[in-house]
Every structure is written in C-alpha cells, then in structure tokens.
Design an enzyme around this catalytic site. Structure first.
Site, short mmCIF file in Angstrom:
data_model
loop_
_atom_site.label_atom_id
_atom_site.label_comp_id
_atom_site.label_asym_id
_atom_site.label_seq_id
_atom_site.Cartn_x
_atom_site.Cartn_y
_atom_site.Cartn_z
N HIS A 60 0.80 -1.31 -0.07
CA HIS A 60 0.00 -0.12 -0.12
C HIS A 60 0.82 1.25 0.04
O HIS A 60 0.77 1.88 0.87
CB HIS A 60 -1.01 0.04 1.22
CG HIS A 60 -1.61 -1.43 1.47
ND1 HIS A 60 -2.10 -1.61 2.55
CD2 HIS A 60 -1.99 -2.38 0.65
CE1 HIS A 60 -3.04 -2.71 2.58
NE2 HIS A 60 -2.54 -3.34 1.29
N LEU A 61 1.39 1.57 -1.05
CA LEU A 61 2.31 2.75 -1.44
C LEU A 61 1.58 3.92 -1.96
O LEU A 61 0.76 3.55 -2.95
CB LEU A 61 3.46 2.54 -1.97
CG LEU A 61 4.55 1.44 -1.56
CD1 LEU A 61 5.62 1.36 -2.45
CD2 LEU A 61 4.96 1.80 -0.16
#
Lengths: 592, 251
Positions: free
Chosen positions: A519-520
């Site tokens: 989850h960047l």
C-alpha cells in the site's frame, strides 16, 4: 527513431484495476482506446491454474507474479543525509507487473475510508487545534468528500460482488456490521464470508472487551455472483492461497474476473502487453500531452499518439513516469516547493501472534481466504479521542489470517531455539494451535515534509534512466500510534485464550527488507491547490489537462485501511468527470 | 537425380528449421503481442514448475554436499516419527535451488556500485546465494579443521557440531573468509524452507514436513470444513504431484 502508430482517442498506461475500469468506461463513450501494459497477459488457465497454483516457494518466496527488480527498481534511504542504495530484491512492498496488476495477487480487502479521512487536515485541526499536529506533518484534505465518492464506492463493490455485512445503511447503524463506516446506499452485494474457528474466537473476545466486531469486507466471494457486466464468479473455497497468488477459481475480484473478458470483446478496445511506456510526450507548450513512447520486448521503440492520456500504473511507476516526462514540478523538501514526489506514504502495520494450548485448540489454520477475518474499527481514524494519547491516526485490527502456508507459518513461541530438536518439537506442537494474524494491526501513515520521492543521482535502470529514490522513515507519531494499537490488539488475542504472545511493534527505522503491505501512496496527490498537489479533485494533472493520473499515488496521506476500494472508486469518479464534463469541453476541469 | 534429392532434403530441413523457430516463438510468453477482440488464450499454454530430479549434486561438490547434509541434520534432527533434514531432502532442495535461477540472482538488480548500507537498506552484496554457499561452506570446513585437528564439519561429533553452530549463531565462533552468523542464518532458513516447500522441489520427501505438522497440502477446497470449528482435519496431505501411493512408478 520511434515508429509512429496511428492515433487513438485514448492511450492508457497500465492495464491493472484502474486502467481496466477507465478503458471500460471510455469505450462506452465510443472512444478508440489502446492500453499499453509492461508485463504479460495473465489469466487463471495459463498462469495460476489449480494444479500448480498452490506453490508457496514459487509465488510467495520467489515472487513469481511480481515485477523483476532488474527490469525496474528504486533506491532507498531513511533520511536526506544518507546515501540511497538500490532495492536489489523486493522486501517492504511487492510491485505488480502484468495485466490485472496488483488485482491479480492481492488479498481482496474491500474497505471504504472514513468520511473524516477525506477532510483530514480540517477535521483534526478543528477538533484538536493545529498545534496538536507534528510540525513537519504535511497532511491535506483530498478535495473530495465521502458523500461525493459514495456512489463510486458502491459501483466498485457491485463490480466485485463484495461479501460483507453493512454497518451503516443510509444512516442507520446495523447490527453485526462496522458501526463506524460512512453511510452506504445499499447493502453489500453478497453476504459476509464464513469465518474459521480462530476468527470467530477473535470476534467473541472483542465483544467481551466491549468492542463491536464485524467481518472484514471481502473481494473473495461467499457465494456465486454475476456482476453488472454479466461476468460470473464462483464461491471462494477457502484454499488459503490468496495474497501473492492468483485465484484459479474465479472467486477473487480482479480485472480478469470482473472486467477484462467483457472489455476485450469491444471493437474499440485494444491492448499491448510486454510493452513498457518510457515517456509521456508533451507538445512545445508543455501543457498538452501528445501521446506516449513505449518499448516492446524486442527493444523496438514506438510512439502511440492520443488525444487523452491516462496514467494508470502502480503508485511508484506513476510518479516515476511523471518525473521522467518532466510533467509537474518535482518536489523539493528543503525549499518546500514542487509537487511531484510530495506526500509519499505507506502503511503502519504490526501484529501479535498467539500460541494456544494444543490440547484445547485446533484452528486448522490452513483454511482461509485473502480477506477473511473479524475486525474492530474502534481505533481507526478519529473514531476515538486522541487528546490524551499525543498522536493522530489509527487503524483497524483483527484476526485476518489468510491461511497457514507452511514455509511462512511454522512459528514457535518466543524463547524457542531457532533450530535443532527443540525447534522441531515446538513447530510440531504449535502449527495447528497458533494464531498468526499477519497484518493484524493496519494503521494509517500520515505525510511528512522530508518523506518523498525524487530521482537518484547514482543508480540507473535498464534504459539508463535514473532510478526513483525513496526517502522514507517512521516518525514518532506513527510509532506511538502503532504502540497504542498493538497493545489493544494484544489484549484481545490474550482474551481469546492464548498462553503466550509474540508482540511485534512497528518501530523506526523504516526497513525496506521486511514486507509491510504493498500500500504505497502519494507522490502525485490530488487536492485543491496546484502548489501543493499534482492533480485536481478529478485526478486531472494541473499542468497537462489531457492527462489523468489514477491510483493511490493520488492519496494525500494514507488512512488505516487497505487502499484498493478507494483506488477503484476514484477511477470511476475520474471516469465520470471525463464522460460528463471533459469530453464535452476538453480542458481544465477546475480553475486554479 | 541426386541433386534433386539434395534439394528436396535441403528444402525439408529449411522448412523444419523455420517450423522449429516458429514453435519456439509461439511458446515463448515473453514477447509483445496485440490483444484485440478476444482473450489471448492458447491450449496448454501453462507454465508448470520444473521438478527437481533425484541424482548426484548439481551445484555442490562432494565435500560441500557432506557439509550441507550434516548441517541439515543438525537443524532438523531425525526422530522416530519424522526424518531429519538430510533424509527428507533439504540438502537436495538447496542444491537444486542454487543450481537454478535463485543461485544466480536471476531477475534481481545487480548493477554497481555495490556499497555497504544500513541494515534497513537490505541485502547489498554483489555475491548471489550460490557464491555465498560456496564461500561459507569452505570457510566453515577451514575453521573446523583448524579447531578440531583437521576434521571437516561433517566429521565432527554431534556435540562438537552443536557447539560450532551455537557459536556461529551467537557470533563467538567466527569464520575466516565469511560472515559465519549471516551464513548460518541463511542455512537455517533454507533447510527449513526445503522441509516445508512442495516435495516437487526436492525437499519435504514424502511430505514428511507436512505430515509432522498436520498441513494437508494443496487441497484447494475447504468449503465443507470452514464451519467445522476445533475439529481436526482428518485427511493426509497431497502435493502438487499427488501422493506417493498414487504414482508407484516414481517410488
């Protein structure tokens, strides 16, 4: 010289979730759409069929479905005063590659963000005062509200057949759902998944402690479902091979199961695989995109002209391509100017493993699905008073164990030797009676002035272009948040009946070698002010009005949830803006 | 007449070569294609794993093989119910992994410059796992010979082996020419990985590791079991290639 192809109305960079959604929406307008994908075409019968998909070594340990770092990687350092070194092998996150993108190998958690998440800066400042926030924290409002996004959340949920229990139906709090969620216009399309033993035990313990547990909203379906495009999905079989793996069973929501078989039949859609876009081309004014340049697997360079360019790759590649194409002013943390690379964030996660008496507990932990789980949301966002605690943010927590694949899930209680006869005995005695929630605590990650993306001065990729450089660390606010949440989580695992706990807090420095989620976020964020955001509220570039940039790169900061549902909803939201507004009058949709 | 025959043969061979080239291209998945009108699907286009075949070492020398087998049995000692690391095939597993793409760091980013970074920056060595094993095993035997009257690691008594490994683990027994602590951590990880990976890769023979812990293998469907709580799953494991008794010819 690049070979020039016939012009298209729309060129889409990347054929994952957002590229597939946008292609489907814009072909409905009768536009000629070409999608260009760096990786291979992937599908269940060819890439992850049931006879060999359940291979932990190949897919989990050796990263079969992900991008290879020799094709493209990033450099990394914790602080501005350090020298960044390349990520030689993936660790903290797993960049996707190929048709379907991360939608192929994700777990399928389908969370909506809280209404307050979208107006975070305003909300926190009003409740606690500006002085409560750390000085170097650069959180912002999104420029869009939950209510505006709700219809698009709903659309994506129904595309995927999402299994869950509503907690807030048109303003009414519903028993068994998440009472903290924003109001939803419809129930989930399918009921929540069944829960294995340890997951129900977590629910029971949480209720005993006064919380309101609910099943995690899931893109692995509890029952057969036919979606609005007429595509059929099968019920999940709880095989325990979801994240890192492709689903052989058409039970996990992905572009392959929910959009592509429908999209590919449209005569005005075409796609190219194994073709990497290296540049978005702009005209002399620098204000208008003319198309893209890409390189195919034979190293032949092509130019695809188009009237409208949709950048729909993974967060990191979106920002990387903007920097290489010199679109938008690169962010400078010292001068605090520029926008591309600004407000880069991740997720603050941790977990607590519980070791139970094997004479009383048998969890059959190998039974699971990617987004199975019982969760609580009491400590997410601003669902609790942060005043006494001295930090902001939070996250959901839960027993979200996705299976017990044996290379990763043969745990031993703290203090056991790491090898030898004692280790062997402990593995044997604990495997069936251990709770290993994985991403048990799923906390927010807020933005800071000196956490950002730019181009590396030393390392380059296979085309000789500079790698993108990550400067990222965990700040005191996130460390405090994680300590608080992890302690609450440990209390629930203890209440479940665990004899021994292995508590793993998230601490500084941020470590690029251990997995933390993919989850960047951020780096090309949406907002209301062109000096602090790269995109306007419709995900349209402030600088180049015929360029839209989809994906979590638009998140100004990250909430305490998995990002994909919000990523998909924003893609539908941007598509609606293009269909209803932009095509009628191409140009800037918001005046700066 | 002979000339005609030659021409015909030449023609056939050319046709054959062209055909072969076409086939190779057609089967290669790594080339750019255009997708229009339908899902790009061809029969039998899957990419199943390559089985590790029994037989002599493919990477290790005889001496290295003896050392790795001895290490495997220290890390997973045999007991009356379950074989140890050696007999369950962990050494074969590591050998086949090191001889393949993993050993060569295939697909990883290996461009210079190589610099020593902080712990949080991850692995920065120019050496791949194959090289690390080669040097680590040589250093282990060298250090053992120096300490134990010319005996290589595999020749040591069980208690001496344990003492050496405990020393490596805490950093008290150092190796000349390798980071002993990091090397042993890698061997532990890989021996245990072989014990729990699918048997197709050479370790976990007869699913010994899976039987030991009660993991039922690649069963794919637990719909009937997800709601049966606190009840032991009764079926034995299956691997990607089924179970030994299903395919007696491989025994």
């Amino acid at each position: 010289m690049a070979k020039i192809l016939p012009k298209k109305d729309v060129v889409i960079i990347g054929l994952g979730w957002t590229g597939s959604i946008m292609a489907n929406e814009l072909t409905d307008e009768g536009l000629e759409v070409m999608a260009i994908e760096r990786g291979p075409w992937r599908d269940a019968p060819t890439d992850f069929p049931p006879d060999y998909m359940q291979d932990e070594l190949r897919y989990r340990v050796r990263h079969e479905l992900f991008l290879r770092p020799d094709q493209l990687t990033f450099s990394f350092r914790n602080r501005i005063d350090q020298t960044a070194l390349p990520i030689r092998s993936w660790g903290a996150f797993m960049p996707p590659n190929g048709v379907g993108g991360g939608g192929v190998h994700w777990n399928g958690e389908m969370w909506r963000f809280l209404p307050s998440d979208f107006v975070l800066k305003t909300h926190l400042t009003e409740r606690y005062g500006a002085a409560f926030l750390p000085e170097d924290m650069t959180i912002q409002d999104w420029g869009i509200t939950y209510d505006e996004l709700e219809p698009f959340y709903d659309r994506f949920e129904y595309l995927c057949g999402t299994s869950g229990t509503a907690g807030n139906l048109r303003g009414r709090i519903m028993e068994g759902g998440n009472p903290f969620e924003g109001s939803r216009s419809r129930p989930y399309p399918t009921p929540a998944q069944a829960q294995p033993f340890s997951h129900t035990l977590f629910g029971k313990a949480a209720r005993e402690l006064g919380y309101k547990p609910f099943p995690q909203p899931s893109g692995n379906l509890s029952q057969a479902y036919t979606n609005p495009h007429g595509l059929r999905m099968g019920p999940c079989t709880y095989c325990g091979f979801c994240e890192w793996f492709g689903c052989s069973n058409y039970s996990k929501a992905s572009p392959q199961t929910t959009i592509l078989p429908y999209l590919v039949r449209k005569p005005n859609f075409s796609a190219r695989d194994h073709s990497e876009v290296t540049r978005i081309n702009v005209d002399k004014s620098g204000r208008r995109a003319t198309g893209v340049t890409f390189v195919d697997s034979s190293n032949v360079e092509w130019e695809q002209p188009a009237d409208l360019v949709i950048l729909a790759a993974y967060t990191m590649f979106n920002v990387h391509l903007l920097l290489h194409s010199q679109i938008g002013k690169p962010y400078d943390p010292i001068a605090n100017t520029g926008v591309v690379g600004r407000n880069y964030t991740h997720q603050t996660i941790s977990s607590v493993n519980g070791f139970f008496d094997n004479k009383k507990y048998n969890f059959n932990p190998f039974i699971g699905s990617g987004s199975i789980g019982m969760c609580i949301d009491e400590f997410n966002g601003d669902n609790f008073d942060h005043g006494p605690h001295g930090f902001v943010g939070g996250g959901y927590m839960g027993q979200v164990q996705t299976g017990a694949r044996p290379i990763e899930s043969t745990l031993v209680p703290p203090g056991t030797p790491k090898w030898g006869a004692a280790w062997k005995t402990a593995v044997k005695e604990n495997y069936l009676s251990t709770v290993k929630p994985g991403t048990g605590v799923h906390g927010s990650f807020y933005a800071y002035r000196d956490i950002y993306l730019d181009l590396d001065p030393t390392y380059s990729d296979r085309f000789g272009r500079p790698l993108m450089r990550i400067t990222m660390d965990l700040k005191e606010n996130e460390v405090k948040q994680n300590k608080f949440l992890t302690d609450k989580f440990a209390e629930i695992i203890k209440t479940m009946g665990a004899d021994k706990l292995a508590i793993q807090y998230r601490t500084a420095p941020y470590d690029i070698s251990t997995y933390q989620t993919t989850h960047l976020n951020g780096g090309a964020i949406m907002g209301t002010d062109p000096t602090t955001s790269a995109l306007n509220r419709y995900l349209q570039s402030w600088d180049v009005s015929n360029l839209f940039v989809l994906g979590a790169s638009a998140f100004p900061q990250n909430a305490g949830y998995n990002p994909t549902l919000t990523v998909g909803a924003l893609a539908y939201w941007a598509a609606a803006a293009i269909r209803d507004k932009y095509l009628k009058n191409p140009g800037r949709l918001v005046d700066a | 007449m002979d000339k005609n025959r030659d021409d015909r043969l030449r023609f056939h061979r050319r046709e054959l070569l062209v055909g072969a080239a076409y086939l190779t291209l057609g089967m290669s998945k790594a080339h750019a294609t255009m997708i229009v009108g339908h899902l790009p699907w061809t029969p039998n286009a899957g990419n199943p794993p390559t089985a590790a075949l029994p037989g002599p070492w493919m990477f290790f020398t005889g001496e290295e093989g003896r050392a790795i087998e001895a290490l495997a049995d220290c890390i997973i000692p045999p007991d009356p119910q379950t074989p140890g690391g050696k007999d369950s095939g962990s050494a074969i597993f590591i050998d086949r992994q090191l001889a393949g793409p993993y050993g060569r760091q295939e697909g990883l980013y290996v461009r210079p410059p190589f610099m020593k970074g902080t712990r949080s920056q991850g692995h920065q060595s120019e050496q791949g796992p194959a090289q690390e094993y080669r040097e680590g095993l040589a250093a282990l035997d060298r250090s053992c010979k120096a300490r134990f009257e010319g005996k290589a690691f595999a020749m040591l008594s069980d208690s001496d082996k344990d003492a050496v490994l405990k020393g490596l683990e805490c950093g008290e027994f150092t190796l000349d020419g390798a980071d002993g602590k990091a090397f042993f951590a890698m061997v532990i990880r890989d021996v245990q990985m072989g014990f729990f990976a699918d048997p197709i890769y050479g370790g976990n023979r007869d699913m010994a590791g899976w039987k030991m812990i009660g993991y039922p293998g690649s069963r794919y469907n637990y719909l009937d079991w997800v709601n049966r709580h606190n009840e032991r799953f009764p079926l034995p494991p299956v691997s990607m290639t089924g179970r030994a008794e299903w395919t007696p010819q491989t025994r």
